[in-house]
Design an enzyme around this catalytic site. Sequence first.
Site, mmCIF file in Angstrom:
data_model
loop_
_atom_site.group_PDB
_atom_site.id
_atom_site.type_symbol
_atom_site.label_atom_id
_atom_site.label_comp_id
_atom_site.label_asym_id
_atom_site.label_seq_id
_atom_site.Cartn_x
_atom_site.Cartn_y
_atom_site.Cartn_z
ATOM 1 N N GLY A 92 4.673 7.106 -1.242
ATOM 2 C CA GLY A 92 5.951 6.601 -1.730
ATOM 3 C C GLY A 92 7.174 6.892 -0.905
ATOM 4 N N GLY A 93 7.040 7.588 0.208
ATOM 5 C CA GLY A 93 8.219 7.876 1.021
ATOM 6 C C GLY A 93 8.880 6.615 1.556
ATOM 7 C CE LYS A 94 5.384 4.251 6.484
ATOM 8 N NZ LYS A 94 4.514 5.378 6.043
ATOM 9 C CD GLU A 150 -1.857 3.872 -3.225
ATOM 10 O OE1 GLU A 150 -3.085 4.079 -3.201
ATOM 11 O OE2 GLU A 150 -1.179 3.546 -2.227
ATOM 12 C CB CYS A 184 -0.252 6.881 10.311
ATOM 13 S SG CYS A 184 0.352 8.450 10.971
ATOM 14 C CB CYS A 195 -0.902 0.015 1.223
ATOM 15 S SG CYS A 195 -1.787 -1.543 1.508
ATOM 16 C CB ALA A 196 3.590 1.924 -2.399
ATOM 17 N N GLY A 197 1.403 4.320 -1.601
ATOM 18 C CA GLY A 197 1.265 5.766 -1.720
ATOM 19 C C GLY A 197 1.401 6.494 -0.393
ATOM 20 C CG ASP A 233 -8.187 -4.535 -3.393
ATOM 21 O OD1 ASP A 233 -7.467 -5.138 -2.568
ATOM 22 O OD2 ASP A 233 -9.318 -4.113 -3.127
#
Length: 455
Positions: A266-268, A287, A384, A262-264, A313
């Site tokens: 993209g910082g991680k 994403e 988060c 679930c990349a968006g 998904d």
Amino acid sequence: MSASAPRRIAYETLRAVHESDAYANLLLPVSLARAGVSGADAALATELTYGTLRRQGTYDAIIGVAADRAVANIDPALVDALRLGVHQLLSTRVASHAAVNESVELARAAAGRGPSGFVNAVLRRVSRDTPGEWMARIAEGARSDDERIGLLTSHPVWVVRAFRRALAAEGRADELDALLAADNAAPSVTMIALPDLADRPADARATPLSPYGFRSEGGDPEATVTGADGRIRVQDEGSQLAALALTRALPAKAGERWLDLCAGPGGKTALLAAEALKVGARVEANEVVPARAGLVRKAVAGVPMEVPVSEEDGRSRAARDPGAYDRVLVDAPCTGLGALRRRPEARWRKTPADVPELASLQRELLDAALVACAPGGVVAYVTCSPHLAETTAVVADVRASWGDAVEELPARDVIAGIASSPPDLPAQTDGTLRAQLWPHRHGTDAMSITLLRKA
């Protein structure tokens, strides 16, 4: 006469947040750039916008008393002008006449002369009493201790209670006041220099937890970011630790495949890619939201390796490659209660009714990640949010379904091994090995990190 540019931009941002569900942290920089506003004026617009959003619950209670009617019964365009005015009157050094007059001008431009007279009367009523007197007045009207805390700290009651339970899970319920206060303080800007790809600026101060994080002594970080080709970026230290926990949970080897499910935005992913480059691993990202997938591609552009980004998904993406990945990051969609310092409007958008649906999705994503994980591989489940229904409850449910096929790794020990200064990470009273970061204790977002190893 018209309102000053900083106040006009702050007001327009508030209107977009409340009318169109815009995100202030995305809209405000664009609005400032388009208007050519910078320096002290940009700082004022930022303070007015974020300060008003953070304290909105408190200001609404004050407006209700001063106007003798609930904000729900006032034209929303006038409510935002009133909120902005009350913030200046009670929480800044702006002169009272300027706070009132410019808020009235905003109301006049939005709704006409008649309604602006109402705004004028309410703000002049607010200006006659001190902040302490107003706080005492609204506290007197609270129907419970938790409602009083919520009014005074500008947090919905359900969030106050969720935070208390999460702190109590560490035996630290007495830190609630400190946590709520931290949520209402502007966070310092934390940045990252991607490992082996960029160096910290000469004036930078290293962060205490992430070995790659820093804070600059300068002002706007945009110039530093723009000139670094994506290898220096703004990123909360908690976000950095979440990615590093996955890469450091077990020794990494060349040839490993890693997936950011679930990349968006993209910082991680960018940090994972930089870490993978060092050991000869490969990174893939996914994403589901196309616009956010585009941000992921932009984030990894500064890393000299190919990072394929799919737009599916996460559940179906993981099912497509069962047992294929040595490390999987699940930074799951959540309530975002851990980032209220930076996204203050989130506290007013989410409700308790949102939690069960999110928790169901989180369980399905974590289960899917374990399906995609190879035997002996590691999954990092990250939110988060400190809400126990999104953290320990999700992990407990998934572990129960997998039984002995999954073991929990000591995330707190992994984080402690990464940090240059030992962090205060007390044990969870339920015996889990989850690491919970906090804004009041660690200066990070309230990031929850759980590490699971597939047998």
